[in-house]
Design a protein around this motif. Structure first.
Motif, short mmCIF file in Angstrom:
data_model
loop_
_atom_site.label_atom_id
_atom_site.label_comp_id
_atom_site.label_asym_id
_atom_site.label_seq_id
_atom_site.Cartn_x
_atom_site.Cartn_y
_atom_site.Cartn_z
N ASN A 1 -2.40 86.31 32.57
CA ASN A 1 -1.78 86.74 33.82
C ASN A 1 -0.39 87.33 33.60
O ASN A 1 0.39 87.46 34.54
N SER A 2 -0.09 87.69 32.37
CA SER A 2 1.24 88.18 32.03
C SER A 2 1.44 89.64 32.42
O SER A 2 0.49 90.37 32.72
N TYR A 3 2.69 90.06 32.40
CA TYR A 3 3.01 91.46 32.66
C TYR A 3 2.40 92.36 31.60
O TYR A 3 1.99 93.48 31.90
N TRP A 4 2.30 91.88 30.37
CA TRP A 4 1.70 92.68 29.30
C TRP A 4 0.23 92.97 29.59
O TRP A 4 -0.26 94.07 29.35
N ALA B 1 6.95 85.02 37.15
CA ALA B 1 8.11 84.79 36.28
C ALA B 1 8.11 85.74 35.09
O ALA B 1 9.16 86.25 34.69
N HIS B 2 6.92 86.01 34.54
CA HIS B 2 6.85 86.91 33.39
C HIS B 2 7.17 88.34 33.79
O HIS B 2 7.81 89.08 33.03
N PHE B 3 6.75 88.72 35.00
CA PHE B 3 7.13 90.04 35.52
C PHE B 3 8.65 90.13 35.62
O PHE B 3 9.26 91.11 35.18
N GLY C 1 11.87 92.50 34.01
CA GLY C 1 12.60 93.35 34.94
C GLY C 1 11.73 94.05 35.96
O GLY C 1 12.10 95.13 36.46
N VAL C 2 10.59 93.46 36.28
CA VAL C 2 9.64 94.09 37.21
C VAL C 2 9.33 93.14 38.36
O VAL C 2 9.10 91.95 38.14
N ASP C 3 9.33 93.67 39.57
CA ASP C 3 8.92 92.91 40.75
C ASP C 3 7.41 93.05 40.91
O ASP C 3 6.90 94.17 41.05
N LYS C 4 6.70 91.94 40.89
CA LYS C 4 5.23 91.98 40.93
C LYS C 4 4.71 92.70 42.16
O LYS C 4 3.80 93.54 42.07
#
Length: 227
Positions: free
Chosen positions: A140-143, A178-180, A184-187
């Motif tokens: 579920n990470s930003y990556w 939190a990972h987003f 530096g990204v807003d989900k």
């Protein structure tokens, strides 16, 4: 003993000769353009040793400029031997593993040697990387979200109806907020931007075309994705 520049050049030439479908981008980087992505082979020197490891790479062509595109790959994946181990190939005895590494590279990544590549093959490579690389530990990470974004844009590039299904997947995932934020990204804003991509498809395609024509890569072998 320090490996000579001539030895490294010879090894690079051997790899390039083994993949005539690719062209040299830099000394140890060999690429071709497949529609909205660049794919190829990179020979990465291992730290504190006189060895290198061959990698398969895939880069996007939809970011704001070519530098941003080539700064962060979609896929950076080691080729594996028949024991499922990474290659650590000594520069001075390259012949020991070279032929096997070439064989495995072509077997594991047939897109490297094909001139006819479907968008489904590229989607499959991204999905496999998401499920089998180190990223599988954080689904579920930003990556992982960036991989979904890549799948969405590739579907848009070939005008596939699958884009709607990918967008639904993006909206359904319980992403790690939190990972987003750590990146530096807003989900919520990112998800909204993904929806807007379907409405702004022409703008995305224009940026891809612009990057394809950049003087640094415009002479690379080029093939369109097959729908």
């Amino acid at each position: 003993m320090t490996v000579t520049i001539e030895t490294k050049k010879r090894i690079a030439e051997d790899w390039l000769h083994s993949f005539p479908q690719l062209s040299r981008y830099q000394a140890n980087k060999f690429y071709k353009i497949i529609g909205p992505v660049v794919i190829g082979v990179e020979l990465i020197k291992l730290p504190r040793t006189e060895e290198y490891r061959p990698h398969y790479v895939m880069y996007p062509l939809w970011r704001a400029n070519l530098k941003q595109c080539l700064d962060a790959p979609i896929i950076l994946s080691e080729f594996k031997n028949n024991k499922n181990l990474q290659y650590n190939i000594p520069y001075e005895s390259n012949h020991k593993d070279f032929q096997d590494a070439i064989f495995q590279a072509k077997s594991q990544r047939p897109t490297l040697i094909s001139d006819r590549i479907s968008y489904k093959e590229i989607l499959s490579e991204i999905k496999h990387y998401a499920e089998n690389s180190y990223l599988k530990a954080s689904p579920n990470s930003y990556w992982q979200a960036l991989l979904k974004e890549a799948q969405l844009i590739i579907c848009l590039y070939v005008d596939s109806e699958e884009a709607n299904a990918v967008l639904k997947d993006i909206r359904d995932v319980d992403w790690n907020v939190a990972h987003f934020k750590n990146n530096g990204v807003d989900k919520a804003i990112w998800i909204e931007e993904m929806g807007n991509l379907l409405k702004q498809c022409d703008s995305v395609l224009s940026q891809i075309r612009l990057n394809q024509k950049d003087s640094k890569i415009c002479k690379l072998p080029y093939h369109e994705l097959i729908k």
